[in-house]
Design a protein around this motif. Sequence first.
Motif, PDB file in Angstrom:
ATOM      1  N   ALA A   1     -28.753 -30.893 -61.280  1.00 27.38           N
ATOM      2  CA  ALA A   1     -29.714 -31.854 -60.730  1.00 27.38           C
ATOM      3  C   ALA A   1     -31.066 -31.187 -60.512  1.00 27.38           C
ATOM      4  O   ALA A   1     -32.122 -31.801 -60.752  1.00 27.38           O
ATOM      5  CB  ALA A   1     -29.179 -32.423 -59.417  1.00 27.38           C
ATOM      6  N   LEU A   2     -31.044 -29.929 -60.058  1.00 23.67           N
ATOM      7  CA  LEU A   2     -32.303 -29.200 -59.860  1.00 23.67           C
ATOM      8  C   LEU A   2     -33.013 -28.991 -61.193  1.00 23.67           C
ATOM      9  O   LEU A   2     -34.243 -29.132 -61.287  1.00 23.67           O
ATOM     10  CB  LEU A   2     -32.022 -27.856 -59.191  1.00 23.67           C
ATOM     11  N   VAL A   3     -32.246 -28.664 -62.231  1.00 17.33           N
ATOM     12  CA  VAL A   3     -32.843 -28.485 -63.562  1.00 17.33           C
ATOM     13  C   VAL A   3     -33.511 -29.778 -64.018  1.00 17.33           C
ATOM     14  O   VAL A   3     -34.651 -29.765 -64.506  1.00 17.33           O
ATOM     15  CB  VAL A   3     -31.768 -28.043 -64.577  1.00 17.33           C
ATOM     16  N   LEU A   4     -32.827 -30.909 -63.842  1.00 19.02           N
ATOM     17  CA  LEU A   4     -33.390 -32.187 -64.258  1.00 19.02           C
ATOM     18  C   LEU A   4     -34.637 -32.525 -63.438  1.00 19.02           C
ATOM     19  O   LEU A   4     -35.626 -33.051 -63.978  1.00 19.02           O
ATOM     20  CB  LEU A   4     -32.344 -33.296 -64.104  1.00 19.02           C
ATOM     21  N   LEU A   5     -34.610 -32.222 -62.147  1.00 19.17           N
ATOM     22  CA  LEU A   5     -35.777 -32.462 -61.289  1.00 19.17           C
ATOM     23  C   LEU A   5     -36.968 -31.626 -61.739  1.00 19.17           C
ATOM     24  O   LEU A   5     -38.105 -32.127 -61.801  1.00 19.17           O
ATOM     25  CB  LEU A   5     -35.418 -32.140 -59.840  1.00 19.17           C
ATOM     26  N   LEU A   6     -36.723 -30.362 -62.068  1.00 17.95           N
ATOM     27  CA  LEU A   6     -37.807 -29.490 -62.536  1.00 17.95           C
ATOM     28  C   LEU A   6     -38.337 -29.945 -63.893  1.00 17.95           C
ATOM     29  O   LEU A   6     -39.533 -29.815 -64.169  1.00 17.95           O
ATOM     30  CB  LEU A   6     -37.304 -28.042 -62.622  1.00 17.95           C
ATOM     31  N   VAL A   7     -37.462 -30.488 -64.723  1.00 17.86           N
ATOM     32  CA  VAL A   7     -37.903 -31.024 -66.018  1.00 17.86           C
ATOM     33  C   VAL A   7     -38.835 -32.215 -65.798  1.00 17.86           C
ATOM     34  O   VAL A   7     -39.883 -32.332 -66.443  1.00 17.86           O
ATOM     35  CB  VAL A   7     -36.698 -31.443 -66.886  1.00 17.86           C
ATOM     36  N   ALA A   8     -38.455 -33.096 -64.877  1.00 13.86           N
ATOM     37  CA  ALA A   8     -39.294 -34.252 -64.570  1.00 13.86           C
ATOM     38  C   ALA A   8     -40.657 -33.795 -64.040  1.00 13.86           C
ATOM     39  O   ALA A   8     -41.709 -34.348 -64.419  1.00 13.86           O
ATOM     40  CB  ALA A   8     -38.598 -35.148 -63.542  1.00 13.86           C
ATOM     41  N   ALA A   9     -40.642 -32.786 -63.173  1.00 10.31           N
ATOM     42  CA  ALA A   9     -41.902 -32.254 -62.646  1.00 10.31           C
ATOM     43  C   ALA A   9     -42.732 -31.621 -63.755  1.00 10.31           C
ATOM     44  O   ALA A   9     -43.963 -31.760 -63.786  1.00 10.31           O
ATOM     45  CB  ALA A   9     -41.609 -31.229 -61.554  1.00 10.31           C
ATOM     46  N   GLN A  10     -42.050 -30.954 -64.688  1.00  7.16           N
ATOM     47  CA  GLN A  10     -42.747 -30.295 -65.788  1.00  7.16           C
ATOM     48  C   GLN A  10     -43.469 -31.308 -66.674  1.00  7.16           C
ATOM     49  O   GLN A  10     -44.630 -31.105 -67.056  1.00  7.16           O
ATOM     50  CB  GLN A  10     -41.745 -29.479 -66.613  1.00  7.16           C
ATOM     51  N   VAL A  11     -42.788 -32.387 -66.997  1.00  9.13           N
ATOM     52  CA  VAL A  11     -43.404 -33.423 -67.834  1.00  9.13           C
ATOM     53  C   VAL A  11     -44.587 -34.068 -67.107  1.00  9.13           C
ATOM     54  O   VAL A  11     -45.658 -34.276 -67.688  1.00  9.13           O
ATOM     55  CB  VAL A  11     -42.362 -34.494 -68.205  1.00  9.13           C
ATOM     56  N   THR A  12     -44.392 -34.359 -65.828  1.00  4.75           N
ATOM     57  CA  THR A  12     -45.465 -34.982 -65.042  1.00  4.75           C
ATOM     58  C   THR A  12     -46.693 -34.086 -64.951  1.00  4.75           C
ATOM     59  O   THR A  12     -47.826 -34.539 -65.152  1.00  4.75           O
ATOM     60  CB  THR A  12     -44.960 -35.310 -63.619  1.00  4.75           C
ATOM     61  N   LEU A  13     -46.461 -32.794 -64.658  1.00  5.00           N
ATOM     62  CA  LEU A  13     -47.577 -31.849 -64.557  1.00  5.00           C
ATOM     63  C   LEU A  13     -48.278 -31.691 -65.901  1.00  5.00           C
ATOM     64  O   LEU A  13     -49.506 -31.512 -65.960  1.00  5.00           O
ATOM     65  CB  LEU A  13     -47.072 -30.494 -64.064  1.00  5.00           C
ATOM     66  N   GLY A  14     -47.511 -31.768 -66.980  1.00  2.00           N
ATOM     67  CA  GLY A  14     -48.111 -31.632 -68.300  1.00  2.00           C
ATOM     68  C   GLY A  14     -49.080 -32.761 -68.604  1.00  2.00           C
ATOM     69  O   GLY A  14     -50.180 -32.529 -69.134  1.00  2.00           O
ATOM     70  N   PHE A  15     -48.696 -33.989 -68.263  1.00  2.00           N
ATOM     71  CA  PHE A  15     -49.590 -35.131 -68.507  1.00  2.00           C
ATOM     72  C   PHE A  15     -50.789 -35.117 -67.560  1.00  2.00           C
ATOM     73  O   PHE A  15     -51.924 -35.375 -67.965  1.00  2.00           O
ATOM     74  CB  PHE A  15     -48.820 -36.439 -68.359  1.00  2.00           C
ATOM     75  N   LEU A  16     -50.539 -34.807 -66.280  1.00  2.00           N
ATOM     76  CA  LEU A  16     -51.633 -34.800 -65.306  1.00  2.00           C
ATOM     77  C   LEU A  16     -52.616 -33.663 -65.545  1.00  2.00           C
ATOM     78  O   LEU A  16     -53.781 -33.745 -65.157  1.00  2.00           O
ATOM     79  CB  LEU A  16     -51.072 -34.699 -63.885  1.00  2.00           C
ATOM     80  N   GLY A  17     -52.133 -32.596 -66.185  1.00  2.00           N
ATOM     81  CA  GLY A  17     -52.995 -31.448 -66.436  1.00  2.00           C
ATOM     82  C   GLY A  17     -54.177 -31.764 -67.335  1.00  2.00           C
ATOM     83  O   GLY A  17     -55.194 -31.070 -67.300  1.00  2.00           O
TER      84      GLY A  17
END
Length: 255
Positions: free
Chosen positions: A192-208
């Motif tokens: 679950a932590l891995v999936l949460l970090l993946v979601a954060a990674q995608v979000t940060l990538g777009f917002l960046g």
Amino acid sequence: MTDELLRETAHKIGCCAGELSAEGRTVDLLLTLFVPEDEVAFCLFAAGSPASVAQVCRQAEIPFHRIAEAIESAATGRCVENGDAMDPLDQPHLKGENHMKAVYKILAIVVAAQVVLQSMAMVYAVAGQGKWVLEGGVLDAAVIESRAFVFPEVLGYAVHGMVGTMIIPLTALILLISSFFTKVPGAVKWAALVLLLVAAQVTLGFLGHDIPALGALHGFNALLLFSAAIYAARLARNGVASQTADPDARLAPRT
């Protein structure tokens, strides 16, 4: 000692054994027996050393008299099904659990490998872009919006985007689903932590793209994701090892 107390004791020892296994020291509680007449309890472990078993018992606050090494005979403990001898560890449900642990481990490693691929693809693209500009290429909004392959290394951007937004999230989701069938302590939590970090990674990538400062967090989060995936793989590796441990390493403390 009641049945309920025996189950609670076994659960406590199992939890402590799982914590120690997560640290890389394989310890697995295989069996707990209580002999009412003698008021003695026996615990059968698969472990790498007596010290590991002793540490588990101390952490579980279970007093013990001694720890003795047990040697399993190839002809002992086998059941016969349809005339064929079958090792208890080869029973279908145990095989299924080990298969799911192997699937979980492979998926976690794949997530970590994809994070590495992401980093390699981005550096490849940025390096190629710099070389192209130094050779006279002009990078402006028109070039970016055209998505044209104006230099060969631009392929790195495409790989980074496809893997990051599609393949890694799908792999992480499958990892979480498989975690429910591994029977490894902590597997669901780390998946679950891995999936949460993946979601954060995608979000940060777009917002960046709009807030460059978030790009730094995108890179830092990638390190967290890689570490979490590797740790999840270690959990599964320890779980498989405990099921297939060498019979000569099984230790039974007498309490």
